[in-house]
Design a protein around this motif. Structure first.
Motif, PDB file in Angstrom:
ATOM      1  N   SER A   1     -44.321  13.416  10.672  1.00 34.45           N
ATOM      2  CA  SER A   1     -45.241  13.795  11.818  1.00 34.45           C
ATOM      3  C   SER A   1     -46.559  14.281  11.121  1.00 34.45           C
ATOM      4  O   SER A   1     -47.601  14.426  11.727  1.00 34.45           O
ATOM      5  N   ARG A   2     -46.358  14.772   9.813  1.00 34.72           N
ATOM      6  CA  ARG A   2     -47.592  15.202   9.158  1.00 34.72           C
ATOM      7  C   ARG A   2     -48.753  13.948   8.907  1.00 34.72           C
ATOM      8  O   ARG A   2     -49.726  13.986   8.573  1.00 34.72           O
TER       9      ARG A   2
ATOM     10  N   TRP B   1     -38.329  13.412  10.840  1.00 37.53           N
ATOM     11  CA  TRP B   1     -39.362  13.445  11.705  1.00 37.53           C
ATOM     12  C   TRP B   1     -40.472  14.351  11.360  1.00 37.53           C
ATOM     13  O   TRP B   1     -41.800  14.139  11.501  1.00 37.53           O
ATOM     14  N   ARG B   2     -40.222  15.709  10.488  1.00 34.73           N
ATOM     15  CA  ARG B   2     -40.818  16.601  10.462  1.00 34.73           C
ATOM     16  C   ARG B   2     -41.970  16.080   9.231  1.00 34.73           C
ATOM     17  O   ARG B   2     -42.869  16.285   9.186  1.00 34.73           O
TER      18      ARG B   2
ATOM     19  N   SER C   1     -39.159  17.797   0.210  1.00 31.37           N
ATOM     20  CA  SER C   1     -39.849  18.831   0.806  1.00 31.37           C
ATOM     21  C   SER C   1     -38.571  19.911   1.393  1.00 31.37           C
ATOM     22  O   SER C   1     -37.967  19.875   1.910  1.00 31.37           O
TER      23      SER C   1
ATOM     24  N   LEU D   1     -34.100  14.883  12.010  1.00 30.89           N
ATOM     25  CA  LEU D   1     -35.230  15.825  12.422  1.00 30.89           C
ATOM     26  C   LEU D   1     -35.908  16.196  11.154  1.00 30.89           C
ATOM     27  O   LEU D   1     -37.237  16.129  11.181  1.00 30.89           O
ATOM     28  N   TYR D   2     -35.432  16.303   9.863  1.00 32.91           N
ATOM     29  CA  TYR D   2     -36.045  16.144   8.532  1.00 32.91           C
ATOM     30  C   TYR D   2     -37.063  15.035   8.406  1.00 32.91           C
ATOM     31  O   TYR D   2     -38.291  15.321   8.110  1.00 32.91           O
TER      32      TYR D   2
ATOM     33  N   ARG E   1     -49.685  12.367  13.047  1.00 36.23           N
ATOM     34  CA  ARG E   1     -50.569  13.084  13.912  1.00 36.23           C
ATOM     35  C   ARG E   1     -52.075  12.518  13.744  1.00 36.23           C
ATOM     36  O   ARG E   1     -52.844  12.529  14.543  1.00 36.23           O
TER      37      ARG E   1
ATOM     38  N   VAL F   1     -36.683  24.122   7.204  1.00 35.38           N
ATOM     39  CA  VAL F   1     -36.793  24.306   8.481  1.00 35.38           C
ATOM     40  C   VAL F   1     -35.812  23.551   9.427  1.00 35.38           C
ATOM     41  O   VAL F   1     -35.444  24.010  10.635  1.00 35.38           O
ATOM     42  N   ALA F   2     -35.184  22.393   8.886  1.00 35.59           N
ATOM     43  CA  ALA F   2     -34.452  21.648   9.462  1.00 35.59           C
ATOM     44  C   ALA F   2     -32.909  21.926   9.497  1.00 35.59           C
ATOM     45  O   ALA F   2     -32.268  22.023  10.600  1.00 35.59           O
TER      46      ALA F   2
ATOM     47  N   ARG G   1     -39.512  23.124   2.019  1.00 35.21           N
ATOM     48  CA  ARG G   1     -39.822  23.954   3.361  1.00 35.21           C
ATOM     49  C   ARG G   1     -39.379  23.066   4.735  1.00 35.21           C
ATOM     50  O   ARG G   1     -38.773  23.795   5.399  1.00 35.21           O
ATOM     51  N   ASP G   2     -39.483  21.619   4.380  1.00 40.31           N
ATOM     52  CA  ASP G   2     -38.928  20.998   5.761  1.00 40.31           C
ATOM     53  C   ASP G   2     -37.535  20.903   5.639  1.00 40.31           C
ATOM     54  O   ASP G   2     -36.775  21.154   6.925  1.00 40.31           O
TER      55      ASP G   2
END
Length: 447
Positions: free
Chosen positions: A366-367, A362-363, A10, A359-360, A370, A16-17, A12-13
């Motif tokens: 998390s999708r 987890w992102r 990903s 962190l990557y 949740r 962000v990370a 995008r992730d």
């Protein structure tokens, strides 16, 4: 396109990370570039000597060497050592380096003017040519003669006056002339001048011509050792018998000479990296043997009254910087200037490298995770049903599960996380089966 979407990581992730860390690195690197030593200039201005002189020819060789590392050497002609010293020490001058004959100044004056030596380059003996029926053995025998010591600015006057002083003579005891070398030589050969005094390298055309001219004698400094003891910037050198022409035996015996050295002098403000490049060029140009020096004798940190630059001392002790032996000059210089920043960035990235990958992960997860909260809400509703409205509530939860499944089917995750996605879908199916079973118990057919 859908296949790529589910098989690659990903982006995008990842952005962000890693984005904040990348921004931090760029900021720290930018601050480092601003705070550390500035990059060296790509242009160096050098003061040489008279047009077509040995110093000017030498400057062209330096320009060729520096050009190999994309450094431009702009050389400016001058009258000689004295003017070169004035230019280098002038704070308003663009000249940063030049050729200077040792003995042209003294250590205190040089230090006060911010001058530093990059080393001695070659011998420039004091050549004294004269015409006489008999050989002259002492300087005092030149009393009353017409002596040319070169044009103003060459630096020979100061040295020759010191030679006169230790022979109990003053400039008034001789007739000093200040003609340039070529016209002075013509006057000498025409009998209008008695003595020529040069300070130049052994390959100078005028010197080689005079050494082979009949009737012209070269003064032999038989007291050369005494001169070098009185004046430390002077060295004793020997012009070997036959060195000019072995077949014709010119000269017919060894001659003792006293010699200052040509020195590469810079202002202390010159960038150390450029000093290093000039020193490497000097080593390639001057390390060969010639009439008066041995292989590898020059360049040298000896024979100079001007304080040697710290960068030059390091070069003579350790040679070129290690990185420049394996990298291009500009890349090596960048690393040398930025090593403090690079170490700081390394210390910063080490702990961050342990934080960013989790962190990557987890992102991405998390999708998926949740939606388990939504499933748990559905289960809580069906666990606390009121007897009066069981069927409407169960039907609403069934529709809610359909909405959740529809949204989950549009989740994009890398292939390596597909197991969690399919696990979520199976759990949605499990909760749906439970709701449907409760509807069947309430008498609803094909819920």
């Amino acid at each position: 396109m859908q296949k790529i979407k589910f098989t690659l990581f990903s982006l995008r992730d990842l952005i962000v990370a890693f984005g904040p860390v990348t921004l931090m690195v760029l900021i720290v690197g930018g601050l480092g570039l601003w705070l550390v030593d500035p990059a060296p200039s790509r242009v160096v201005d050098m003061s040489t000597g008279p047009e077509n002189s040995g110093y000017e020819r030498l400057a062209k060789r330096y320009a060729e060497e520096l050009a190999k590392n994309q450094i431009t050497l702009r050389f400016h002609t001058s009258q000689g050592s004295s003017q070169n010293l004035e230019r280098i020490s002038d704070p308003d001058s663009e000249i940063e380096v030049g050729f200077v004959r040792s003995g042209s100044t003294d250590p205190v004056q040089a230090s006060d003017k911010g001058l530093v030596s990059l080393g001695s380059l070659f011998y420039e003996p004091i050549w004294i040519f004269y015409r006489d029926k008999k050989e002259l053995t002492t300087i005092s025998q030149f009393r009353g003669k017409r002596i040319n010591i070169g044009a103003e600015g060459t630096g020979v006057r100061r040295i020759f006056e010191q030679i006169l002083s230790v022979n109990s003579m003053s400039p008034e005891d001789v007739s000093l002339q200040r003609l340039e070398d070529t016209p002075a030589t013509m006057a000498f050969l025409d009998g209008k001048m008695d003595v020529l005094v040069f300070s130049t390298a052994s390959d100078a055309p005028l010197v080689q011509m005079l050494l082979q001219t009949p009737g012209v004698r070269l003064f032999d400094f038989v007291q050369a050792e005494a001169y070098t003891r009185r004046f430390p910037y002077l060295s004793q050198v020997v012009l070997p018998r036959g060195i000019v022409d072995i077949g014709l035996d010119i000269p017919s015996r060894d001659y003792h000479l006293i010699s200052p050295t040509a020195t590469l002098v810079a202002h202390e403000s010159l960038h150390p990296a450029l000093m290093g490049q000039l020193l490497q060029a000097a080593q390639r140009i001057h390390s060969k043997a010639d009439w008066l020096s041995r292989q590898g004798e020059f360049p040298s940190d000896r024979y100079t009254e001007i304080p040697v630059a710290a960068e030059a001392e390091k070069f003579y002790k350790n040679g070129p910087p290690v990185l420049q032996r394996y990298l291009s000059f500009w890349m090596a210089n960048f690393v040398e200037r930025m090593w403090v920043v690079l170490v700081a960035l390394g210390a910063l990235l080490l702990p961050l490298s342990k934080i960013i990958p989790p962190l990557y992960v987890w992102r991405i997860r998390s999708r998926i995770y949740r939606w388990y909260g939504q499933l748990r809400t559905v289960e809580q509703v069906i666990d606390h049903l009121n007897p009066e409205d069981k069927i409407p509530v169960l039907e609403r939860q069934l529709r809610r599960l359909d909405e959740i499944e529809n949204k989950v089917n549009h989740i994009s995750v890398p292939l390596s996380y597909a197991e969690e996605l399919y696990g979520l879908r199976s759990h949605i199916h499990f909760v749906r089966n439970r709701v449907q079973s409760l509807l069947v118990q309430q008498g609803v057919q094909n819920p």
